[in-house]
Design an enzyme around this catalytic site. Structure first.
Site, PDB file in Angstrom:
ATOM      1  N   GLU A  44       0.813  -1.218   0.000  1.00 21.02           N
ATOM      2  CA  GLU A  44       0.000   0.000   0.000  1.00 21.02           C
ATOM      3  C   GLU A  44       0.847   1.269   0.000  1.00 21.02           C
ATOM      4  OE1 GLU A  44      -3.107   0.078   2.882  1.00 21.02           O
ATOM      5  OE2 GLU A  44      -3.967  -1.829   2.256  1.00 21.02           O
ATOM      6  N   GLU A  51      -5.082  -9.225   1.545  1.00 19.73           N
ATOM      7  CA  GLU A  51      -5.884  -9.000   2.751  1.00 19.73           C
ATOM      8  C   GLU A  51      -7.342  -8.990   2.319  1.00 19.73           C
ATOM      9  OE1 GLU A  51      -5.039  -5.380   4.811  1.00 19.73           O
ATOM     10  OE2 GLU A  51      -2.902  -5.828   5.090  1.00 19.73           O
TER      11      GLU A  51
END
Length: 422
Positions: free
Chosen positions: A136, A238
């Site tokens: 990220e 995730e």
């Protein structure tokens, strides 16, 4: 190659086309969990790994993701425990002080060497499934200027791996689920035709599926539309929305079902340990005061001991995985030529800033606001496929929480210029 003392070795895994295969020729699908008990390194306490691995086996997990490790520590015990349990770890190469920064990106020798230390420490274990080059890094459109640095780090870590004659452990990236960025970033990291620069896999941290919902309503149809025949393996690094709760994990049937299983390689559930964000599948004791101190206590939670399932989430996931047994395709029957070739996105598309297949920064270069021309003239805009679901984004409970915000299309594209950083 195996770690010292390993007497049982899982078959190694490689990325071929858009699938993972074991060295025995079987397609591999991830059914895993995010595993970071402590900020430093959860893979150095062998006894704790034994307790956790035993329960992970009962859960049905075959993989874990570890965000931070200490490359100077001894991991033989834990890696052997997970090997015997049939569990493949994925390891993030970056550390707390070596992230590629989104707003002021650079990729220098210090970062390179620290990433290399992590690779050196884990490459010897046959059950290492892959390495993440970053997590990220980009969470909004005006940070896409960092994308060439992600690709440069990938290039240099793959070159280091190959120079050292290491096993070709796949190296990939874990992206935030931002609707305005997702198609451009995943295409950019796999475009240009140079496999030495492109990621070996692309993973997504997505919380779009919040039970109760269904495939068409969840946003997964849109994710699938941009993953069809993707050039490299794509999976969820995730997932597991906990709103409104309890989690039913209905998305697992979609990911491993007929709509997605031919293009996606599975999912990692966030997360193993119960923390303040209430995403845990297990706990090591009741919640404590945030100021509580003691052995293995941090942030108001005990982080070692006997893992106790958090119900009904644990059993809900266990029940889902028990019914999911994808067989996939044999390596000998698979033709990777069917995968797509992705064009490099142009600047201005949904606020994307990188104009095509720009030359990557060399090791030690930093960013200013003026750019070289693309290295190839044929670049293409990325548009939403016809008939796909409306774009959606999700807020991710990442280990280091980041507020996810999008930028609208029409942002003026800026160009890149890389100047040597002494």
């Amino acid at each position: 190659m195996v770690g010292a003392g390993l007497t049982h070795a899982l078959p190694t895994i490689e990325a071929v086309g858009n699938k993972f295969f074991t060295s025995k020729g079987d397609q591999f699908f991830l059914k895993g969990v995010a595993y970071q008990l402590t900020p430093a390194d959860p893979l150095i306490d062998t006894e704790q790994c034994k307790r956790d691995a035993a329960l992970m086996e009962k859960l049905g997990a075959n993989s874990i993701r570890v965000y931070h490790v200490d490359p100077s520590a001894n991991h033989d015990g834990c890696m052997e425990v997970f090997d015997k349990a049939g569990i493949y770890p994925l390891i993030d190469l970056d550390t707390f002080d070596t992230y590629i920064l989104p707003n002021d990106p650079w990729w220098n020798q210090t970062q390179h060497d620290r990433y290399a230390e992590v690779m050196d420490a884990f490459i010897k274990y046959d059950n290492v499934l892959g390495f993440f080059i970053g997590n990220e890094i980009i969470i909004q459109a005006d940070q896409s200027q960092a994308a060439p640095y992600i690709k440069a780090a990938t290039r240099d870590m793959k070159a280091y791996r190959d120079k050292k004659n290491y096993r070709k452990v796949p190296i990939g990236y874990s992206a935030a689920d931002i609707a305005e960025l997702r198609p451009m970033l995943q295409d950019y990291l796999t475009c240009g035709g140079n496999s030495s620069e492109n990621v070996d896999f692309f993973a997504l941290n997505s919380y779009e599926w919040c039970d109760p919902t269904a495939y068409a309503e969840s946003g997964y149809a849109n994710l699938q539309s941009t993953a069809k025949d993707f050039p490299v393996p794509i999976f969820f690094s995730e997932t597991g929305c906990n709103v409104p709760g309890p989690r039913l994990f209905g998305d697992q049937n979609a990911i491993f079902g007929p709509e997605m299983v031919n293009d996606w390689s599975g999912a990692l559930i966030y997360e193993w340990i119960e923390e303040e964000n209430h995403y845990g599948l297990i706990s090591y004791g009741p919640k404590l005061e945030p100021t509580a101190t003691g052995p293995n206590i941090e942030g108001g939670f005990t982080r070692a001991g006997t893992p106790t399932p958090v119900l009904p989430d644990f059993t809900n996931l266990q029940s889902q995985w028990a019914t999911i047994t994808p067989t996939g395709i044999k390596r000998s029957d698979y033709d990777p030529k069917h995968v797509s070739t992705r064009a490099c996105p142009t600047s201005g598309v949904q606020g994307w800033l990188i104009n095509g297949n720009v030359a990557l920064p060399a090791l030690g270069e930093t960013l200013t606001t003026y750019a070289p021309k693309p290295t190839v003239t044929e670049v293409a805009e990325v548009s939403q496929p016809a008939g796909s679901a409306s774009p959606t984004s999700t807020k991710n409970p990442a280990p280091i929480n980041k507020e996810l915000t999008g930028m609208s299309a029409g942002l003026v594209g800026v160009m890149l210029f890389f100047t040597f950083w002494l």
